[in-house]
Each structure stands twice: as C-alpha cells, then as structure tokens.
Design a protein around this motif. Structure first.
Motif, PDB file in Angstrom:
ATOM      1  N   SER A 121       8.458   3.130   8.755  1.00  0.00           N
ATOM      2  CA  SER A 121       7.299   3.030   9.651  1.00  0.00           C
ATOM      3  C   SER A 121       6.556   1.728   9.391  1.00  0.00           C
ATOM      4  CB  SER A 121       6.348   4.205   9.421  1.00  0.00           C
ATOM      5  OG  SER A 121       6.976   5.422   9.708  1.00  0.00           O
ATOM      6  N   SER A 122       5.610   1.404  10.265  1.00  0.00           N
ATOM      7  CA  SER A 122       4.792   0.215  10.059  1.00  0.00           C
ATOM      8  C   SER A 122       3.457   0.382  10.782  1.00  0.00           C
ATOM      9  CB  SER A 122       5.508  -1.041  10.561  1.00  0.00           C
ATOM     10  OG  SER A 122       5.696  -0.965  11.952  1.00  0.00           O
ATOM     11  N   CYS A 123       2.504  -0.483  10.435  1.00  0.00           N
ATOM     12  CA  CYS A 123       1.212  -0.493  11.117  1.00  0.00           C
ATOM     13  C   CYS A 123       0.646  -1.907  11.069  1.00  0.00           C
ATOM     14  CB  CYS A 123       0.248   0.520  10.501  1.00  0.00           C
ATOM     15  SG  CYS A 123      -0.485   0.026   8.920  1.00  0.00           S
ATOM     16  N   THR A 124      -0.484  -2.111  11.694  1.00  0.00           N
ATOM     17  CA  THR A 124      -1.084  -3.451  11.752  1.00  0.00           C
ATOM     18  C   THR A 124      -1.735  -3.864  10.437  1.00  0.00           C
ATOM     19  OG1 THR A 124      -3.150  -2.545  12.602  1.00  0.00           O
ATOM     20  CG2 THR A 124      -1.529  -3.286  14.223  1.00  0.00           C
ATOM     21  N   GLN A 125      -1.863  -2.952   9.470  1.00  0.00           N
ATOM     22  CA  GLN A 125      -2.480  -3.267   8.184  1.00  0.00           C
ATOM     23  C   GLN A 125      -1.451  -3.596   7.103  1.00  0.00           C
ATOM     24  OE1 GLN A 125      -5.834  -3.550   7.904  1.00  0.00           O
ATOM     25  NE2 GLN A 125      -5.839  -3.163  10.090  1.00  0.00           N
ATOM     26  N   TRP A 126      -0.184  -3.775   7.475  1.00  0.00           N
ATOM     27  CA  TRP A 126       0.867  -4.098   6.507  1.00  0.00           C
ATOM     28  C   TRP A 126       0.499  -5.372   5.755  1.00  0.00           C
ATOM     29  CZ3 TRP A 126       3.978  -8.222   5.417  1.00  0.00           C
ATOM     30  CH2 TRP A 126       5.082  -7.986   4.598  1.00  0.00           C
ATOM     31  N   SER A 155      -5.511   1.797   8.685  1.00  0.00           N
ATOM     32  CA  SER A 155      -4.096   2.055   8.401  1.00  0.00           C
ATOM     33  C   SER A 155      -3.873   3.562   8.454  1.00  0.00           C
ATOM     34  CB  SER A 155      -3.726   1.501   7.022  1.00  0.00           C
ATOM     35  OG  SER A 155      -4.412   2.216   6.002  1.00  0.00           O
ATOM     36  N   PHE A 156      -2.802   4.024   7.871  1.00  0.00           N
ATOM     37  CA  PHE A 156      -2.512   5.458   7.816  1.00  0.00           C
ATOM     38  C   PHE A 156      -2.914   6.036   6.467  1.00  0.00           C
ATOM     39  CE2 PHE A 156       0.408   3.948  11.128  1.00  0.00           C
ATOM     40  CZ  PHE A 156       0.040   4.790  12.155  1.00  0.00           C
ATOM     41  N   ILE A 166       3.099   8.285   0.508  1.00  0.00           N
ATOM     42  CA  ILE A 166       1.708   8.300   0.968  1.00  0.00           C
ATOM     43  C   ILE A 166       1.209   6.862   1.138  1.00  0.00           C
ATOM     44  CG2 ILE A 166      -0.663   9.010   0.394  1.00  0.00           C
ATOM     45  CD1 ILE A 166       1.181  11.356   0.979  1.00  0.00           C
ATOM     46  N   CYS A 167       0.501   6.630   2.224  1.00  0.00           N
ATOM     47  CA  CYS A 167      -0.117   5.328   2.467  1.00  0.00           C
ATOM     48  C   CYS A 167      -1.468   5.283   1.758  1.00  0.00           C
ATOM     49  CB  CYS A 167      -0.316   5.109   3.963  1.00  0.00           C
ATOM     50  SG  CYS A 167      -1.199   3.576   4.351  1.00  0.00           S
ATOM     51  N   GLU A 168      -1.716   4.219   1.020  1.00  0.00           N
ATOM     52  CA  GLU A 168      -3.007   4.003   0.358  1.00  0.00           C
ATOM     53  C   GLU A 168      -3.651   2.732   0.893  1.00  0.00           C
ATOM     54  OE1 GLU A 168      -4.643   6.015  -1.503  1.00  0.00           O
ATOM     55  OE2 GLU A 168      -3.061   7.501  -1.702  1.00  0.00           O
ATOM     56  N   GLY A 169      -3.417   2.458   2.166  1.00  0.00           N
ATOM     57  CA  GLY A 169      -3.937   1.248   2.791  1.00  0.00           C
ATOM     58  C   GLY A 169      -5.417   1.308   3.097  1.00  0.00           C
ATOM     59  N   PRO A 170      -5.950   0.211   3.640  1.00  0.00           N
ATOM     60  CA  PRO A 170      -7.371   0.133   3.983  1.00  0.00           C
ATOM     61  C   PRO A 170      -7.681   0.919   5.256  1.00  0.00           C
ATOM     62  CG  PRO A 170      -6.238  -1.848   4.683  1.00  0.00           C
ATOM     63  CD  PRO A 170      -5.226  -1.011   3.936  1.00  0.00           C
ATOM     64  N   ASP A 171      -8.962   0.971   5.605  1.00  0.00           N
ATOM     65  CA  ASP A 171      -9.352   1.602   6.864  1.00  0.00           C
ATOM     66  C   ASP A 171      -8.589   0.953   8.016  1.00  0.00           C
ATOM     67  OD1 ASP A 171     -11.159   3.263   5.608  1.00  0.00           O
ATOM     68  OD2 ASP A 171     -12.849   1.918   5.926  1.00  0.00           O
ATOM     69  N   TYR A 190       0.788  -1.229   0.000  1.00  0.00           N
ATOM     70  CA  TYR A 190       0.000   0.000   0.000  1.00  0.00           C
ATOM     71  C   TYR A 190       0.826   1.289   0.000  1.00  0.00           C
ATOM     72  CZ  TYR A 190      -3.673  -3.251   1.382  1.00  0.00           C
ATOM     73  OH  TYR A 190      -4.543  -4.297   1.420  1.00  0.00           O
ATOM     74  N   TRP A 191       2.140   1.183   0.143  1.00  0.00           N
ATOM     75  CA  TRP A 191       2.977   2.385   0.241  1.00  0.00           C
ATOM     76  C   TRP A 191       3.238   2.943  -1.155  1.00  0.00           C
ATOM     77  CZ3 TRP A 191       8.477   3.701  -0.208  1.00  0.00           C
ATOM     78  CH2 TRP A 191       8.826   4.849   0.494  1.00  0.00           C
ATOM     79  N   CYS A 192       2.962   4.215  -1.347  1.00  0.00           N
ATOM     80  CA  CYS A 192       3.127   4.846  -2.659  1.00  0.00           C
ATOM     81  C   CYS A 192       4.339   5.760  -2.716  1.00  0.00           C
ATOM     82  CB  CYS A 192       1.855   5.618  -3.019  1.00  0.00           C
ATOM     83  SG  CYS A 192       0.459   4.527  -3.311  1.00  0.00           S
ATOM     84  N   GLY A 193       5.368   5.420  -1.987  1.00  0.00           N
ATOM     85  CA  GLY A 193       6.628   6.153  -2.093  1.00  0.00           C
ATOM     86  C   GLY A 193       7.430   5.639  -3.279  1.00  0.00           C
ATOM     87  N   ARG A 194       8.412   6.399  -3.699  1.00  0.00           N
ATOM     88  CA  ARG A 194       9.274   5.973  -4.809  1.00  0.00           C
ATOM     89  C   ARG A 194      10.207   4.869  -4.323  1.00  0.00           C
ATOM     90  NH1 ARG A 194      12.744   9.999  -6.654  1.00  0.00           N
ATOM     91  NH2 ARG A 194      13.152   8.589  -8.388  1.00  0.00           N
TER      92      ARG A 194
END
Length: 65
Positions: free
Chosen positions: A55-60, A45-46, A38-43, A16-20
């Motif tokens: 960084s990280s989150c539980t929606q990885w 996430s960030f 920018i994170c494009e993850g699900p609800d 979901y990460w939209c970085g280069r």
C-alpha cells in the motif's frame, strides 16, 4: 512477502511502517517478512491502521534521511 527497493513508495519501504522486514545495510532493499504492519505515520497518513506491505499514501517518507 516481497522485496521492495527504496525508490518504490510503498508501505514496506516507508520509515513509518512497523511491519516485520529485513533491511539491507544501505537501506536500499526491504524484504517484507509479513504482508501487514501498523502505520505510525503523521497526521494525514494511515496512522494506527494495519496496512498491506504494497500500500501507499501521500505521507510516505524514505527510510533514511
């Protein structure tokens, strides 16, 4: 900018990460070309937030399914 493996649950290796970044043909190694993306993850996430490559989150989620 760093290189990350697919076993490291960080933004730079998340689907979901939209970085280069550069990704090898097996999607095992990820080279972040910028420190932020920018994170494009699900609800839950960030989503829509600029995050650091490490960084990280539980929606990885893995890049490849």
């Amino acid at each position: 900018m760093s290189t990350w493996s697919s076993s490291q649950q960080v933004c730079a290796s998340c689907r979901y990460w939209c970085g280069r970044r550069n990704i090898d043909f097996m999607a095992c190694f990820f080279e972040a070309l910028g420190e932020r993306g920018i994170c494009e993850g699900p609800d839950g996430s960030f989503r829509g937030i600029e995050t650091n490559e490490g960084s990280s989150c539980t929606q990885w989620e893995t890049f490849r399914k």
